[in-house]
Write a protein that holds these residues in place. Structure first.
Motif, short mmCIF file in Angstrom:
data_model
loop_
_atom_site.label_atom_id
_atom_site.label_comp_id
_atom_site.label_asym_id
_atom_site.label_seq_id
_atom_site.Cartn_x
_atom_site.Cartn_y
_atom_site.Cartn_z
N GLU A 136 0.82 -1.22 0.00
CA GLU A 136 0.00 0.00 0.00
C GLU A 136 0.86 1.27 0.00
O GLU A 136 0.61 2.20 -0.76
CB GLU A 136 -0.92 -0.01 1.23
N TYR A 139 2.60 1.88 -3.46
CA TYR A 139 1.72 2.41 -4.50
C TYR A 139 1.33 3.86 -4.21
O TYR A 139 1.22 4.68 -5.14
CB TYR A 139 0.48 1.55 -4.64
N ALA A 140 1.12 4.18 -2.95
CA ALA A 140 0.79 5.56 -2.58
C ALA A 140 1.95 6.49 -2.93
O ALA A 140 1.75 7.61 -3.43
CB ALA A 140 0.45 5.65 -1.11
N ARG A 143 2.09 6.93 -6.72
CA ARG A 143 1.06 7.88 -7.15
C ARG A 143 1.47 9.31 -6.83
O ARG A 143 1.30 10.22 -7.65
CB ARG A 143 -0.27 7.54 -6.49
N ARG A 167 -4.12 8.40 -9.83
CA ARG A 167 -4.68 7.12 -9.37
C ARG A 167 -4.78 6.13 -10.53
O ARG A 167 -4.48 4.94 -10.36
CB ARG A 167 -6.05 7.31 -8.73
N ASN A 241 -3.39 14.31 -1.33
CA ASN A 241 -2.76 13.26 -0.51
C ASN A 241 -1.43 12.81 -1.11
O ASN A 241 -1.19 11.61 -1.32
CB ASN A 241 -3.71 12.06 -0.34
N LEU A 246 0.27 10.21 2.37
CA LEU A 246 0.27 9.60 1.04
C LEU A 246 -0.82 8.54 0.99
O LEU A 246 -0.88 7.65 1.84
CB LEU A 246 1.62 8.96 0.74
N ALA A 247 -1.67 8.65 -0.02
CA ALA A 247 -2.76 7.68 -0.19
C ALA A 247 -2.93 7.36 -1.66
O ALA A 247 -2.39 8.03 -2.54
CB ALA A 247 -4.06 8.24 0.40
N SER A 248 -3.72 6.33 -1.93
CA SER A 248 -3.98 5.93 -3.31
C SER A 248 -5.15 6.72 -3.92
O SER A 248 -5.49 6.52 -5.07
CB SER A 248 -4.28 4.43 -3.38
#
Length: 268
Positions: A136, A139-140, A143, A167, A241, A246-248
């Motif tokens: 996770e 990938y974040a 992105r 995304r 983000n 950091l997020a997807s």
């Protein structure tokens, strides 16, 4: 068990949340349905994530009060599986991204245990625990790097908050990672759950304060108000983000947040 406060808010005001809360005399749980990554739907009434959440909630509300974690994992798997069409089972073996999938954090009153299946988070007397998917963060970060590149090339933040091409850039990575669910990480999906990836915390018989939440809260705090305040700060300062968190996903235009969010604080 005494509930102090709870909240369930959908990321999109126009749609129903894929999160759920269960409160019975013997169990308290927060369930997070996984957002669909394909167009296939198991139910004409609900998204795949909401259907998965709904089935787990229904199973838990009727579960034996003395149920162990192992018994829950086996029982809920069988319950989800019987809602699949037999003709699709081979397809679902080969394509986990099409399964009914969710995560959950559950407290059992009789076992005095917390069970964490999949990507969820909790506080035990203020101490933080989570159970993220292995890739996770990778990938974040991928992105975030691509989004920063797009901004440097002249794409505006407003454009990315309308259509998040960053995304799109990692979506296939996310789908590929789902082929490893219940191998390198645990989820509830109607197939045998990787029990070695299910953290279990056993509490002593002293009083404890617990907070359960889905991953819609980037910063889990001891109170709902503080968790919401930190979420709002993130929305104001870094809506894509890609910096302080950091997020997807981003805080997309027209949505209340980047993800559905659920919070339960209670004493045992």
């Amino acid at each position: 068990m005494t509930i102090i406060e709870q909240s369930l808010i959908a990321k999109n005001p126009q749609k129903k949340s894929e999160d759920g809360i269960v409160v019975t005399p013997d169990f308290i749980a927060v369930i997070d349905g996984s957002t669909s990554k394909t167009d296939y739907r198991h139910s004409i009434f609900r998204s795949n994530g909401r259907q998965a959440m709904w089935l787990v909630c229904r199973y838990l509300r009727h579960a034996p009060r003395q149920m162990t974690c192992h018994e829950f994992l086996r029982g809920v798997t069988a319950y989800i599986r019987k809602h699949y069409k037999k003709s699709r089972l081979q397809r679902l073996i080969e394509h986990p991204e099409e399964r009914l999938t969710c995560s959950a954090v559950i407290y059992s009153r009789l076992q005095r245990q917390i069970w964490m299946i999949g990507d969820c988070q909790c506080l035990i007397d203020g101490q933080y625990f989570d159970n993220p998917k292995p890739e996770e963060a990778v990938y974040a970060a991928k992105r975030a790097q691509y989004a920063r590149q797009l901004l440097a090339e002249g794409v505006t933040q407003e454009e990315l908050l309308t259509h998040d091409t960053a995304r799109d850039y990692i979506l296939q990575d996310i789908v590929d990672s789902m082929k490893r669910q219940n191998v390198t990480f645990s989820v509830i999906d109607g197939f045998p759950i990787a029990e070695q990836h299910v953290p279990v915390f056993t509490l002593d018989f002293q009083p404890h304060e617990l907070v359960f939440a889905t991953d819609g809260y980037p910063f889990l705090c001891p109170t709902l108000a503080e968790s919401e305040r930190r979420l709002d700060e993130q929305r104001q300062n870094d809506p894509l983000n890609i910096n302080t968190f950091l997020a997807s996903k981003a805080f997309m235009k027209g949505q209340d947040s980047f993800d559905d969010r659920t919070y339960v604080r209670f004493k045992v």
